[in-house]
Structure formats: C-alpha cells, structure tokens
Design a protein around this motif. Structure first.
Motif, short mmCIF file in Angstrom:
data_model
loop_
_atom_site.label_atom_id
_atom_site.label_comp_id
_atom_site.label_asym_id
_atom_site.label_seq_id
_atom_site.Cartn_x
_atom_site.Cartn_y
_atom_site.Cartn_z
N ASP A 1 -0.64 -4.59 -18.30
CA ASP A 1 0.48 -5.41 -18.31
C ASP A 1 1.53 -5.78 -19.57
O ASP A 1 2.31 -6.50 -19.49
N SER B 1 1.43 -4.07 -7.26
CA SER B 1 1.48 -4.03 -8.61
C SER B 1 2.83 -3.67 -9.19
O SER B 1 3.35 -2.84 -8.47
N ARG C 1 2.83 -3.24 -12.66
CA ARG C 1 2.23 -2.30 -13.96
C ARG C 1 2.92 -1.21 -14.26
O ARG C 1 3.43 -0.50 -13.74
N LYS D 1 2.44 2.34 -13.29
CA LYS D 1 2.10 2.39 -11.98
C LYS D 1 2.75 3.49 -11.41
O LYS D 1 2.18 4.51 -10.42
#
Length: 515
Positions: free
Chosen positions: A62, A137, A139, A142
């Motif tokens: 993250d 997600s 992130r 991704k």
C-alpha cells in the motif's frame, strides 16, 4: 482513499531537536560514487524525508509516498526491481523464462529467508500477489498484476513459480518490479511488527514521525554496512536542510535547486543529483467538466511556457518535456514535434470549448518541491488567454490521495518508471492510479497488442501511436523533468548518483556507509 485523520508532522523546532547517537565508521559499497577508506561496517544513518502524517503505513503493498517506499525497500524485497536504465533487474527472482507465446512465465526464486527465519517459498509469492489483486483492493500494483491468472498459476516446487497469464505479456518482468509488488510471508494480516526478506529488520515506527530498523545479518544480497537505519519525517524542506547542516541527520531527501546551490560549494554537504528522476506536470480529469472538452485540454497544452517553468521552478536545473511521459526512456516518442507556448492558438481553443472567462479550481500543495511554484506560474500564464485558474493549496499530508478522486485540475509529479508501467498503472481502464480518468477501449487494445508481440519494432510502433494519442487528447501535461536532489553529510558514502528515483539503487541504504 485513506482516512482523513492525521497527526501533525514534526515542527521545525521539534525536528531540529531530534537526537540520536551515530557511530561513524565505514566501508566502500559497490556502485558508490565516492571513496571513503577501507570497509568498517557500523553506525546509525538518520535520513530525513517528507511524509504523510498519521496515515502513513508500513504495508509495502500500500506504499505510495517516497518515505513509505524507502521504508518498504529496507524491510522487504520484490521479485525484480528497475535498474538505473529502467530495465528490470532480478531480485528475489533468480531468473525468469517465458513460453514461446508469452502466456506462461516460470520464475526461479533465490534462496532467501524472512526475518523470522522462515525460508522464502513459491507459496509466499502466490499469496502476496493474491493479496494485491484481491477484489476490492486498490493497491498500486493491482492493475499491473491483474494480468496473472492466479487460480491457474502454480508452485512447481518450493523455489519455482509458474505464472499463467490472461493474455500474452512480453514485458512481464516489469510487473514483477512494479511499485508495491513486494513479497510477504503467506498469511500476513497486520504490520504492527512487519516481517520481510529485506536488508533491515523492523525495530519501531511512529507514523508521520520516526522509523527505526536494524541490520539483517542474513540478507540474501549481503548484510547492510549500517547497524541501524532511522528515517525521520518533516514536510518542511528548510527543516530537512537545517537538520543536515546541524548534524541531526546524515541524509536529506528532496532538496530545491536553491538549497543545493547554496550549500554545495561550501563543502558542508554532498549534493547528489539523480538524473531523469522527477517528471513535473498537470493532471486534468477527462471524464468531467470542463476538461471533458478536448479543446480545453489542448488549450492548456498550447498555453504552458515550458522553458519559463524550467527557468523559474528548476532554476535551469532540468529539461523541458513534451506532454508525454518518459523523456529519455526506452520507447519514448522523441519524434513528436516539441510544443512551445502559442497563446493565439490557446485563446482560439478556449473559445471553441466555450470556456472564455471561466474559473477553474487548480489544486496544488507543498507536498513536493516546486509543485506550488509551478501552479502559481501557470495560473499567471492562463490569465493571458482568458482563463482564471484558482490555485488552491491542499493539505500536504493528504494531497496525493485527495487529488486522486477530487477536483478537475491538479499539479502532478512522478518518479521514474518504464513507459509500459506508466501506461498500465495510470492510463488503462483498469488502472488503479488513473488520476486523469483516461479510459479508452482502443487505447487499452493497443497496449494489449503491444504486450502480445515478440516483434520489438511492432511494439515500438504501437507505443508511438499511444503516445501520439496522448499528445493530442490526453489528460496529462508533462512540462519538465528535473534531477532528483538529495544531500548527505560529508562522511556518508555509497549513494549512487546514477540511480533515478524509484529505481533499485535509489534510497539503497543497505549499500550506504559512514566514515
């Protein structure tokens, strides 16, 4: 978007009051640009970065801020990272082998261990990528890793992973090196005391203030030379410089050209200029008024005086860009005609867009060096074509998350990455950091075709076409690229001046030493 609750960053007085003992010793590191005597490991390096307040994280998947990435590099490793030429360099991956059709890639892992002694296994890699790409997600990696067909990927053995892909991906090693693509022990659920395979082990962390890590003697790439790494946070560039001058820290990240020139000749500090590191621009959201009108985006392309911005913001320490990302990198479309300010054309485009006299909010911040200064200069230039760009100074702790979803026009800055990563992370319909809201199925199709071919000439042609589209219609306006400037105390050695920001050897504190 992260929670809005933030603790204040250190004040200048509080920051300058930091104390920590530093044992000064040293040895030469590979790639070092300075000499400092024979190897003598030891000591604590204190490094000052700007940060993000109480919302800073230790979850490397993250990580968005430079300070977060520096901490992640200390504690964790990726399968690959970007070298100084933006090509992928094996890290936890010992090697990779594609199938002839580029839809299967076999990765052989190095013999490495996590900080708690567990060996790195293929299962940890698959679990890490599953966490990044799980539903819901956001992130950073991704969108890049979503090309992997994880249910059909598998462990061949403990040290071999076979990735099956959704489609051919000729530059798949770039995905392994993507920002945030760090490998965690399988089942990791919290980061109170994070465990990685990195060169340093976690000791303590106070978000927005301090981080301490200690030497990992068993790191697969060799133990760090330092005993301890401390990272302290202040968003005030002058405070970072003063802390370096006053001996409270030995490394200061992100200096202005003025500070660099002022202190470099005095011998008080070493200045390191990391080339082609810092791309400066504007982000216009193309999915909402008024920048859903391509004429208005083009008006800004013709408005901006890039040469003047390089003079005033970089103080000459940089180069003009040409509205597409990645000047000097592989596949960059350097044949596009260099844009220069054309106020008559800009005025005509403003009229075509029906925007004469319009007031537009223009978000900027002190979050990054030069961001506010560039916004003020561009706002002044816009008055000449009948636009009122209302500069709004945002919270420097939350700026990057704030502009991701809010507003229509914002000052923007990026470190280095390959063009392929810039496209996949920022400009595809599925990109999780698509700050311009650029979503074009035909653009996505060109990208996927580029990745499916083994013909380098064809890939280069497709990338040229994509950049030409962005040059005329895109939401990013990249006006300049500057060196990234960091400074260190005279006794610090091993900082690689050839490494752009975001690459393997940037903030590579495991190769730094004190003398």
């Amino acid at each position: 978007m992260r929670p809005e609750l933030r603790l204040p960053a250190l004040s200048r007085r509080g920051f300058l009051g930091l104390t920590a003992a530093a044992a000064l010793a040293g040895c030469a590191a590979p790639g070092s640009t300075s000499a400092g005597g024979p190897p003598r490991p030891g000591g604590r390096l204190r490094a000052a970065f700007s940060g993000g307040g109480a919302a800073e994280v230790l979850d490397p998947q993250d990580s968005d801020l430079y300070v977060e990435i520096a901490r992640a590099k200390a504690l964790f490793d990726k399968l690959a990272d970007f070298g100084s030429d933006m090509s992928p360099v094996p890290r936890l991956a010992e090697r990779w082998e594609p199938s002839a059709e580029l839809t299967t890639w076999r990765i052989t892992l190095r013999q490495a261990a996590f900080h708690d002694g567990r060996p790195l296994r293929a299962a940890d890699v698959l679990a890490s990528y599953a966490r990044i790409t799980e539903p819901g997600s956001s992130r950073r990696a991704k969108s890049t890793l979503s090309v992997i067909d994880l249910p059909n990927s598998r462990e061949i053995d403990d040290r071999t992973v076979e990735f099956r892909l959704q489609r051919p991906y000729g530059e798949f090693p770039n995905a392994l090196a993507a920002l945030g693509a760090y490998i965690l022990p399988g089942g990791t659920a919290d980061f109170d005391r994070p465990i990685g395979t990195g060169p340093f082990r976690f000791a303590s962390f106070e978000p927005g203030r301090t981080f301490l890590a200690v030497r990992n003697p068993d790191h697969w790439d060799g133990a760090p030379l330092l005993d301890e790494l401390e990272i302290v946070v202040t968003n005030d560039e002058a405070a970072r410089v003063n802390a370096l001058l006053g001996g409270q820290v030995e490394y200061a990240h992100d200096l202005t050209p003025t500070s660099a020139r002022t202190y470099e000749s005095s011998g008080q500090v070493q200045v390191h200029r990391l080339p082609l590191s810092n791309f400066h621009g504007l982000a216009m959201k193309v999915d909402r008024p008024p920048f859903d009108r391509p004429e208005l985006r083009q008006a800004l392309f013709h408005l901006v005086d890039r040469e003047e911005l390089v003079r005033s913001v970089f103080q000459g320490s940089g180069q003009v860009c040409n509205d597409v990302y990645g000047k000097g990198y592989r596949y960059y479309a350097d044949a596009l005609p260099q844009r220069r300010q054309d106020l008559d054309r800009a005025r005509a485009l403003v009229r075509q867009a029906g925007a004469e006299g319009m007031t537009i909010g223009f978000d900027t911040s002190d979050a990054s060096t030069g961001l506010k200064e560039a916004a003020l200069a561009i706002s002044d230039q816009a008055k000449e074509i009948g636009l009122h760009l209302e500069v709004r100074l945002g919270n420097k702790d939350t700026y990057w998350s704030d502009i991701a979803g809010n507003g229509v026009l914002a000052g923007y800055r990026s470190g280095g990455m390959p063009l392929e990563s810039h496209f996949s992370q920022r400009l595809l319909t599925t990109s999780t950091t698509n700050n311009t809201r650029w979503r074009r199925p035909e653009f996505d199709a060109r990208y996927h075709e580029a990745q499916s071919t083994t013909d380098e000439a064809r890939r280069a042609e497709l990338y040229r076409e994509m950049q030409e589209t962005l040059f005329h219609e895109g939401g990013f306006l990249w006006w300049g690229v500057s060196d990234w400037i960091v400074a260190s105390a005279p006794g610090v050695h091993g900082i690689d001046d050839r490494a752009p920001a975001n690459t393997l050897d940037w903030a590579r504190f495991d190769k730094v030493w004190l003398a």
